[in-house]
Design an enzyme around this catalytic site. Structure first.
Site, mmCIF file in Angstrom:
data_model
loop_
_atom_site.group_PDB
_atom_site.id
_atom_site.type_symbol
_atom_site.label_atom_id
_atom_site.label_comp_id
_atom_site.label_asym_id
_atom_site.label_seq_id
_atom_site.Cartn_x
_atom_site.Cartn_y
_atom_site.Cartn_z
ATOM 1 N N ASP A 6 0.838 -1.203 0.000
ATOM 2 C CA ASP A 6 0.000 0.000 0.000
ATOM 3 C C ASP A 6 0.873 1.252 0.000
ATOM 4 O OD1 ASP A 6 -2.557 1.431 2.174
ATOM 5 O OD2 ASP A 6 -2.330 1.449 -0.009
ATOM 6 N N LYS A 46 2.923 3.409 -5.656
ATOM 7 C CA LYS A 46 2.435 2.384 -6.595
ATOM 8 C C LYS A 46 3.528 1.937 -7.568
ATOM 9 C CE LYS A 46 -0.777 3.424 -4.014
ATOM 10 N NZ LYS A 46 -0.757 2.709 -2.709
ATOM 11 N N ASP A 93 -3.183 -2.932 -2.568
ATOM 12 C CA ASP A 93 -4.238 -1.912 -2.606
ATOM 13 C C ASP A 93 -4.062 -1.044 -3.854
ATOM 14 O OD1 ASP A 93 -5.233 0.964 -0.601
ATOM 15 O OD2 ASP A 93 -6.431 -0.422 -1.772
ATOM 16 N N ASN A 94 -5.143 -0.380 -4.283
ATOM 17 C CA ASN A 94 -5.101 0.662 -5.318
ATOM 18 C C ASN A 94 -4.684 0.194 -6.701
ATOM 19 O OD1 ASN A 94 -3.564 2.178 -2.645
ATOM 20 N ND2 ASN A 94 -5.605 2.826 -3.288
ATOM 21 N N GLU A 109 -11.339 4.323 -1.131
ATOM 22 C CA GLU A 109 -11.773 4.632 0.236
ATOM 23 C C GLU A 109 -12.647 5.897 0.314
ATOM 24 O OE1 GLU A 109 -8.673 3.848 -0.610
ATOM 25 O OE2 GLU A 109 -7.225 5.386 -0.053
#
Ligand SMILES: O=C(NCCc1nnc(-c2ccc3[nH]cnc3c2)[nH]1)c1cc(-c2ccc(F)cc2)cc(O)c1O
Ligand SMILES: [Mg+2]
Length: 214
Positions: free
Chosen positions: A141, A144, A169-170, A199
């Site tokens: 997380d 990236k 995540d993401n 989120e």
């Protein structure tokens, strides 16, 4: 000088949560970020997916890359069995300072080791510094563009074993396209996408779960 977003989040926890109660800290952060000021925690919706994958894996040793304010650190640590450990890596000292206080407020400091510094430097030192043989679970997380290089580094340092679960995540927003390509095209991973939302918003995002096959 004014306060920062992480400092305001910490104040909201100290005001609205009960010391030593991780669930109340999680709820206080989610309330604050949904109704007062957005922040880049994994959040309540993707958090439920994180909880379910964690419960399934029940890791003895877990790694988190990208602590931020410690929200997902608490989500992970609260579900760990007695004696299990979570190592979380944070690059930004201001984020780390707030995270330490939020983790302590939740009463989970004994299960968590927060290390400050660039993941690229810290990963090769994990074995010698923390006596880690390999990780059972990794939550990605952080930046990236670090997902691919750090996954390769974890492989090269022998920190993944047959069955280690990576959860990223993401993968849609902000996006980690190279990472998706890497784990989906590799014969060394079995990957699956969990569709969700960014989120506290209705923008699509999701988590990619990848099992290392050795
Ligand atoms: O950038 C993110 N997260 C990364 C923070 C971090 N916290 N710690 C690190 C670290 C830790 C060790 C490192 N070692 C080397 N780089 C490192 C970076 N990085 C992020 C951004 C968004 C986002 C979405 C939509 C928007 F419009 C704006 C933002 C949402 C998210 O869920 C995120 O996770
Ligand atoms: Mg994130």
């Amino acid at each position: 000088t004014g306060s920062t977003r992480p400092q305001r989040m910490l104040k909201a926890v100290q005001k609205n949560a009960t010391k030593g109660d991780p669930e109340s800290v999680i709820s206080a952060i989610d309330y604050y970020c949904r109704h007062r000021e957005w922040a880049m925690n994994v959040g309540d919706e993707k958090g439920l997916i994180l909880d379910s994958v964690l419960t399934e894996v029940n890791p003895g040793t877990a790694l988190e890359l990208g602590t931020y304010c410690g929200y997902s650190t608490i989500r992970i640590a609260r579900l760990l069995s007695p004696g299990s450990k979570l190592i979380t890596v944070e690059f930004n000292p201001d984020f780390a300072a707030v995270a330490r206080q939020i983790i302590a407020y939740a009463g989970l400091q004994d299960k968590v080791t927060l290390v400050e510094g660039p993941s690229g430097d810290l990963i090769p030192k994990m074995k010698e510094r923390f006596g880690i043989k390999s990780f059972d679970f990794v939550f990605l997380d952080h930046w990236k563009d670090r997902y691919v290089p750090d996954t390769k580094l974890l492989e090269d340092c022998g920190l993944l074993r047959k069955g280690t679960v990576l959860l990223a995540d993401n993968v849609i927003c902000p996006g980690a396209p190279e990472y998706l390509k890497y784990v989906k095209n590799s014969a060394h991973y079995e990957s699956r996408y969990y569709k969700s939302n960014l989120e506290y918003t209705t923008v699509e995002d999701g988590l990619e779960k990848s099992v290392f096959l050795g």
